[in-house]
Scaffold this active site. Structure first.
Site, short mmCIF file in Angstrom:
data_model
loop_
_atom_site.label_atom_id
_atom_site.label_comp_id
_atom_site.label_asym_id
_atom_site.label_seq_id
_atom_site.Cartn_x
_atom_site.Cartn_y
_atom_site.Cartn_z
N LYS A 1 15.41 -18.39 -17.07
CA LYS A 1 14.41 -17.88 -16.13
C LYS A 1 13.33 -17.16 -16.92
CE LYS A 1 14.35 -15.23 -11.76
NZ LYS A 1 15.16 -14.40 -10.84
N SER B 1 14.70 -15.81 -6.11
CA SER B 1 13.62 -16.05 -7.03
C SER B 1 14.00 -16.94 -8.21
CB SER B 1 13.09 -14.72 -7.56
OG SER B 1 14.08 -14.08 -8.37
N SER C 1 18.78 -13.35 -5.53
CA SER C 1 17.95 -14.28 -6.30
C SER C 1 18.71 -15.30 -7.15
CB SER C 1 16.97 -13.51 -7.19
OG SER C 1 15.89 -13.05 -6.43
#
Lengths: 489, 104
Positions: A76, A151, A175
């Site tokens: 990420k 996310s 997330s």
């Protein structure tokens, strides 16, 4: 079967037997990225050269006794990676190249894992759909007109589309779990402090956690083995012993007690999702577990508590982006104008809304009414969890009230978007670990493709081993985690 | 589900301007209007916490119970290359120093 479709466990077996090399495995992932990512848009940066170099280095040593050696991963883009662009999904950091790596990245480098690149996210991890990325939205591999969740949307879509064997994500209020659910993969949110946050961009420091997104529970246990533990550089990581999280996976769950909190089955939830979750929970009874209804009476206050505290912490954390030390600068004439304009031009709408909200709730005259009040309710919610989890081995709930929604459906309505996190935020308030695993598929009214549904398994603080064992037992007895999306050409 | 979208906690444009200045965040006129309405409905939603009795309850900011984690006050040294990279990240820098506008 293509090499990029393997699990970590399968790939490690192949590497050990010299059936293929890490270089071949890595090339298979890079080829899949090239073939599919113009549609899916998981990656902000693909680090092909670095990946090939790391793969060759692991082949050269040739020791694959550690299950993560030579295994490709996606990261990420809020994890600092030395000398590799790290944006946080924000225009304010679109050219930021950190001179150091996060502790978790260093740990995986020491294992000789292979980094394929940096994947998309909601700006500074604020969002539930990856539509808040400062660059572009990511698409769900099952149905490209839908969001992958967020996310950690790029992490989930990359694992789901077999662009990588696993990915790292962060979870402040869902997330990791919500995108894992929306993409039909496995995601683990750890106990607060179980994994070092050093070098990972902060959203809300007392809520943020780091964890793996994988194809199976067994793979998640292997990655957690590599990540967990105290870190001198993160003072919130307690010195709690790190067990071998794979050791008890295969032990049966006969006699284990599962609590189902009644507040998590409410009006407004998609009835097909509810039915799927209830069928999955019944499966655990077949496996010998005992299911009972429990109550978490403060559940309805979780969203308000969460958003007050998280946006307050976020507004403080985001003060560092000042256009002076690093990141985008508007280069205005005065210091004040430079702050105002750098931040106005660098941040997107959800980040601005967070800063405004958090600054308000922390400001003079409102601190007691909002922040302090919410911090007290947090204590009560945490006590609710401690009480129920002293009576059962785990809790089971849906991860989200719906399957993945369509791109653009909720983006202009922050309150509706916040509801996508309704079943995941309480675990971050209480600091307990939670696992998301695929437990069925339903065909939404507004689509033709069956979409995955995620089951959430929640444990006591530092009892990751127990929820992984329970999840693994389910995956041994079901095939939902093996279903593959057909990616539209 | 749990949300009611009726607004009673209306924030004025002036309130929004005040918060934005505290946060050092420049806003356009359109953003001021949008945030006044969005923040008002979110704040209104927060009002429900008043229903929870928190008399005598301590606030929680640390969920695993750690307190006062300290380390030795020792300077950690970095190599010259890393230090240069850190300074080079600043939009403006000079002689190994980060450059900024005058405060006064």
């Amino acid at each position: 079967m293509n090499l990029n479709e393997l699990t970590i466990k399968e790939a490690n077996e192949g590497l050990k037997k010299k059936d293929f090399s890490s270089l071949e495995l890595t090339k298979a992932c890079l080829a899949q990225i090239k073939k599919t990512d113009d549609k899916i848009k998981s990656f902000i940066t693909v680090t092909s050269d670095l990946a090939l170099q790391q793969a060759k280095a692991s082949d050269k040593v040739g020791d694959f006794s550690d299950p993560l050696t030579g295994i490709p991963l996606a990261v990420k883009d809020c994890f600092c990676t030395k000398d590799v662009k790290t944006t946080g999904g924000s225009k304010i950091l679109q050219n930021y190249i950190p001179p150091y790596s996060a502790t978790t990245i260093e740990k995986l480098e020491a294992k000789k894992s292979v980094m394929l690149g940096k994947v998309n996210l909601d700006e500074f991890t604020m969002g539930s759909s990856t539509e808040n990325s400062g660059f572009f939205p990511t698409h769900n591999p099952w149905d490209l007109s839908r969001v992958p969740g967020g996310s950690s949307g790029g992490s989930a879509s990359a694992v789901c589309a077999n662009q990588t064997l696993f990915a790292l994500g962060t979870d402040t209020g869902g997330s990791i779990r919500e995108p894992a659910s929306f993409c039909g993969i496995t995601g683990l949110k750890v106990t607060y402090g179980r994994v070092s946050r050093y070098g990972v961009m902060s959203y809300a420091s007392s809520f943020d956690t780091i964890g793996p997104l994988t194809k199976t529970v067994e793979d998640a246990a292997m990655v957690l083995n590599a990540l967990a533990g105290a870190d001198a550089k993160d003072s919130t990581t307690p010195p709690v012993a790190v067990p071998d999280y794979t050791a008890n996976l295969s032990k049966d769950i006969k006699g284990m007690k599962i609590g189902v909190p009644k507040e998590y089955f409410v009006a407004g939830m998609d009835p097909q999702v509810e039915k799927t979750i209830k069928q999955a929970i019944a499966k655990f009874e077949d496996l010998g577990a005992k299911v009972s209804e429990v109550s978490l009476p403060l559940t309805k206050y979780a969203i308000a508590t969460y958003y007050i505290l998280v946006k307050s912490e976020a507004s403080a954390n985001l003060a560092r982006y000042d256009g002076v030390r690093y990141g985008y600068s508007a280069k205005a004439e005065t210091l004040l104008d430079n702050y105002l304009q750098s931040r106005a031009q660098g941040f997107g709408p959800e980040v601005k809304r967070s800063i405004m909200m958090g600054t308000y709730t922390l400001s003079a005259g409102y601190y007691d009414a909002y922040y302090l009040k919410a911090a007290k309710v947090r204590t009560l919610i945490k006590q609710d969890f401690e009480k129920v989890l002293s009576q059962v081995d785990c809790l089971m709930t849906p991860v989200a009230p719906t399957v993945a929604f369509k791109l653009g459906e909720k983006v202009d309505d922050p309150l509706t978007m916040y509801l996508a996190d309704i079943f995941t935020i309480s675990m971050n308030i209480a600091g307990v670990p939670a696992l998301s695993i695929p437990c069925g598929f339903v065909k939404p009214k507004d689509g033709k493709t069956e979409m995955p549904v995620g089951l959430q398994i929640i444990g006591k603080q530092f009892a990751e081993g127990t929820i992984l064992q329970i999840g693994h037992n389910f995956q041994k007895a079901s095939d939902w985690h093996k279903r593959q999306p057909i990616i539209e050409e | 589900m749990y949300l009611s979208l009726t607004t009673t906690m209306a924030l004025s444009k002036k309130d929004v301007e005040h918060i934005a200045l505290l946060a050092r965040l420049g806003l356009t006129e359109a953003e001021k209007e949008k945030f006044a309405s969005q923040l008002s409905s979110i704040l209104d939603y927060f009002e429900q916490l008043k229903e929870v009795n928190t008399n005598g309850v301590e606030p929680t900011a640390q969920v695993t119970g750690l307190e006062n984690v300290l380390r030795d006050d020792v300077v950690e040294s970095y190599d010259a290359e890393t230090m240069k990279k850190l300074v080079d990240l600043a939009p403006e820098h000079e002689d190994n120093l980060v450059k900024t506008k005058s405060v006064f």
